[in-house]
Design an enzyme around this catalytic site. Structure first.
Site, PDB file in Angstrom:
ATOM      1  CE1 TYR A   1      54.417  21.424  -2.526  1.00 21.88           C
ATOM      2  CE2 TYR A   1      55.354  22.228  -4.580  1.00 21.88           C
ATOM      3  CZ  TYR A   1      55.235  21.235  -3.627  1.00 21.88           C
ATOM      4  OH  TYR A   1      55.931  20.055  -3.762  1.00 21.88           O
ATOM      5  CG  HIS A   2      49.526  27.683  -6.613  1.00 24.64           C
ATOM      6  ND1 HIS A   2      49.411  27.624  -7.983  1.00 24.64           N
ATOM      7  CD2 HIS A   2      50.821  27.971  -6.363  1.00 24.64           C
ATOM      8  CE1 HIS A   2      50.584  27.859  -8.533  1.00 24.64           C
ATOM      9  NE2 HIS A   2      51.459  28.069  -7.565  1.00 24.64           N
ATOM     10  CB  VAL A   3      46.919  25.886   0.072  1.00 20.34           C
ATOM     11  CG1 VAL A   3      45.760  25.889   1.061  1.00 20.34           C
ATOM     12  CG2 VAL A   3      47.375  24.461  -0.216  1.00 20.34           C
TER      13      VAL A   3
END
Length: 651
Positions: free
Chosen positions: A554-556
């Protein structure tokens, strides 16, 4: 929080997961009430949701997430500046406070519930072959849904940013902004005043609860030749206890850290459930002068005298730029949006950290985090009274390791794999919420994990730190309520496949150390679907495996990258001002040129801190110049503001 309230929260949280005896109907009831009525629960003094807004503010901030919350706090420090923070979601809930329950927030009302387009290179074990990108739709943004890991990245990340033509973004430049936010509660780490500080808004501490597996992880690291380090200190390579944004056993989101303490400031308005649909830009002057947003069932407009700041995240910010006519000209024309500025880099350069999920190691002792065993009324009371226990665990994340594969230069202290080491794994809740959060198909889960449901295990999730693959975002339509098309492009670069494969091998090796063998550790080697035709443990098998249970962390990021004017793909300049549009900035993880070496919440908060200072420097300098000019006019005998009207502006 009153003890009775905390006890109530803890009891509800425990029962949400595990029923007790004949009262097994209560968890479903409580979970349903908490889910559908979270917006009426107010256990602490939250910021006010401003119902009546001014027509004009000095600054309008779009998005109350990890960067937006910081900006709202810092800009409203200046007397005379009126600041509006627009957030599409609502408040945090009592459930979001409980560290163990972070995965239970995925796909809830607090999540945008983004899903990528199907691609064959990764996420083959997910429903429809689509990765689930959880993003916070709540005040505090993804800091309300994340696992609270505080990792700044590597000093070389920021020196590299500077080398790309971004002066002021080297490690020595950004370190003070990391420290500015921090209140380090570990006294041993706090003694390192070069890298840590105390007294900031954001609480950082060690986990209140660890299992015996955590200490064994550290011993395993030493067996493998690694140091025990402070990963936010002088050296990143090595093993360490996680540092987390936790306060008194509960989540310390950016809303709790930066907005609650300043809730009484009269010059800060926060408008919740306000979905911004467009930045208003003058077609002649190319200046942003306000935003359009949907609230209370109708479209509304608010104006900005100085600047509009996009802090809507790495999906929301580029989407808003595109909807406002700033982006690749060909794409905007294809969608039917008037082109105000041709900016080819908007939505491009997308980077994310991915890990291989499901690397579980069976053990012989009941010391791991098994939901139906440890989450009970006793744990709830321990949480309420002593602010520790299993409910304070960040879903079992205990130790982090930064290691080098054969593709990294070990002498550089710039590792290419992060181990997220847990006292549980995908199977530890019996195939309920973890499977749902990761969008695993029933067929995949049942074949791989059903036989070890609720069994004692530990897990290692090898995460690739510097991907070379690049994804992109583009509009689905010009309807602002349609989610954009998101293409992750994971593992499309062959080097990424090699690094992640070596990370898996290194994780398997950890399970073979004496430290882990003391628990009877053995790798759960069930062949995964789609890879059974390949010989187990060969490079070909691992290459297949990593494309199945491909976990986004979840590190877009990096979708509106910062760069010099000579870079045609740069969207913002080193002052975070959008090229081609005056009065508009992007300040969030979108602006990263390359993703940092670790979890990105801490760098995003730093970007908010540094961005706020950049804004202050420019506008306060203008105010000082104007004040000096007015003083000189006064000395020359100009006594009336009517004679020089600008002197009444910029108090």
């Amino acid at each position: 929080m009153a003890l009775g309230t905390v006890a109530s929260v803890a009891a509800k949280s425990a029962l949400t997961i595990a029923g007790v005896g004949t009262l097994s109907f209560i968890p479903l009831l409580l979970a349903t009430l908490a889910y559908f009525n979270y917006d009426i629960i107010d256990p602490e003094n939250r910021p006010f949701n401003q119902n009546t807004l001014r027509e004009t503010y000095d600054f309008v901030i779009v998005g109350g997430g990890s960067a937006g919350s910081v900006l709202a706090n810092r800009l409203s420090e200046v007397e005379g500046w009126n600041v509006l923070l627009l957030e599409a979601g609502g408040h945090e809930t009592e459930i979001t406070d409980v560290p163990l329950l972070s995965l239970y927030l995925h796909k809830s009302k607090l999540d945008w519930k983004y899903r990528t387009e199907p691609q064959d290179t990764a996420c083959q074990a997910m429903i429809d072959k689509r990765c689930a990108w959880t993003k916070g739709k709540v005040l505090g943004g993804s800091s309300v849904l994340n696992t609270m890991l505080y990792i700044r990245g590597n000093k070389r990340d920021f020196d590299q940013w500077e080398s790309f033509g971004n002066p002021g973004w080297g490690y020595e430049d950004v370190l003070p902004y990391f420290k500015k936010s921090m209140d380090q509660r570990n006294p041993y780490l706090a003694r390192d005043v070069r890298h840590h500080s105390t007294g900031g808004y954001l609480t950082v501490q060690d986990s209140p609860y660890n299992t015996p597996i955590g200490a064994a992880f550290l011993q395993a690291g030493e067996e493998m030749g690694y140091d025990i380090v402070d990963v936010n200190g002088a050296q990143q390579t090595g093993y360490a206890w996680y540092q987390l944004t936790i306060r008194r056993g509960t989540r310390c989101s950016t809303a709790k850290a930066f907005l609650r303490p300043v809730r009484l400031r009269q010059n800060l308005h926060i408008a919740l459930f306000s979905h911004v649909t467009k930045v208003l830009i003058d077609k002649e002057t190319k200046r942003a002068y306000g935003v359009e947003f949907f609230r209370d069932g109708k479209m509304q407009i608010v104006y900005a005298k100085k600047e509009v700041i996009l802090s809507a995240g790495s999906i929301g910010s580029p989407q808003l730029l595109l909807l406002s006519g700033v982006g690749p000209e060909s794409h905007l024309r294809e969608i039917g949006i008037d082109v105000l500025h041709d900016s080819p880099g908007v939505g491009k350069n997308l980077q994310d950290h991915i890990a291989v999920g499901g690397l579980a190691f069976k053990i012989d002792y009941p010391v791991s985090l098994v939901m139906n065993r440890l989450v009970n009324i006793n744990s709830a009371l321990r949480y309420a009274v002593t602010e520790d226990g299993p409910l304070t665990s960040s879903i079992g994340l205990e130790v982090v390791a930064f290691i080098n594969t054969k593709y990294a230069n070990a002498s550089d202290d710039w590792p290419d794999i992060e181990f997220m080491m847990t006292s549980c794994s995908t199977n530890s809740d019996g195939g309920t919420q973890v499977k749902k959060a990761h969008s695993l198909t029933d067929e995949f889960y049942n074949e791989v994990f059903a036989e070890i449901n609720n069994k004692d295990v530990f897990g290692i999730f090898p995460m690739m730190l510097r991907p070379k693959s690049r994804g992109f975002i583009k509009l689905r339509s010009k309807n602002p309520f349609d989610y954009p098309l998101m293409f992750h492009n994971y593992l499309t670069h062959p080097d990424d496949v090699g690094v992640l494969r070596e990370g898996v091998k290194a994780a398997i090796a950890v399970g073979e150390t004496q430290a882990m063998k003391r628990f009877g550790a053995r790798f759960h080697s069930k062949p995964v679907p789609n890879c059974k035709h390949l010989p187990l443990y060969t490079d070909e098998y691992w290459d297949c495996l990593i494309r199945q249970y491909t976990m986004t962390i979840y590190h877009v990021s990096c979708t509106a990258k910062m760069g010099p004017s000579t870079d045609p793909m740069a969207v913002v300049d080193p002052q975070l001002r959008v090229y081609g549009v005056e009065g508009l900035r992007v300040i969030d993880a979108s602006i990263m040129p390359t993703i940092t070496n670790g979890n990105i919440n801490a760098p995003t908060i730093m970007i908010g801190e540094k961005g706020a200072d950049m804004i202050k420097e420019i506008w306060l300098q203008k105010r000082r110049r104007r004040s000096n000019r007015c003083s000189r006019l006064g000395q020359l005998g100009v006594k009336s503001k009517r004679q020089y009207p600008l002197c009444k502006i910029e108090r």
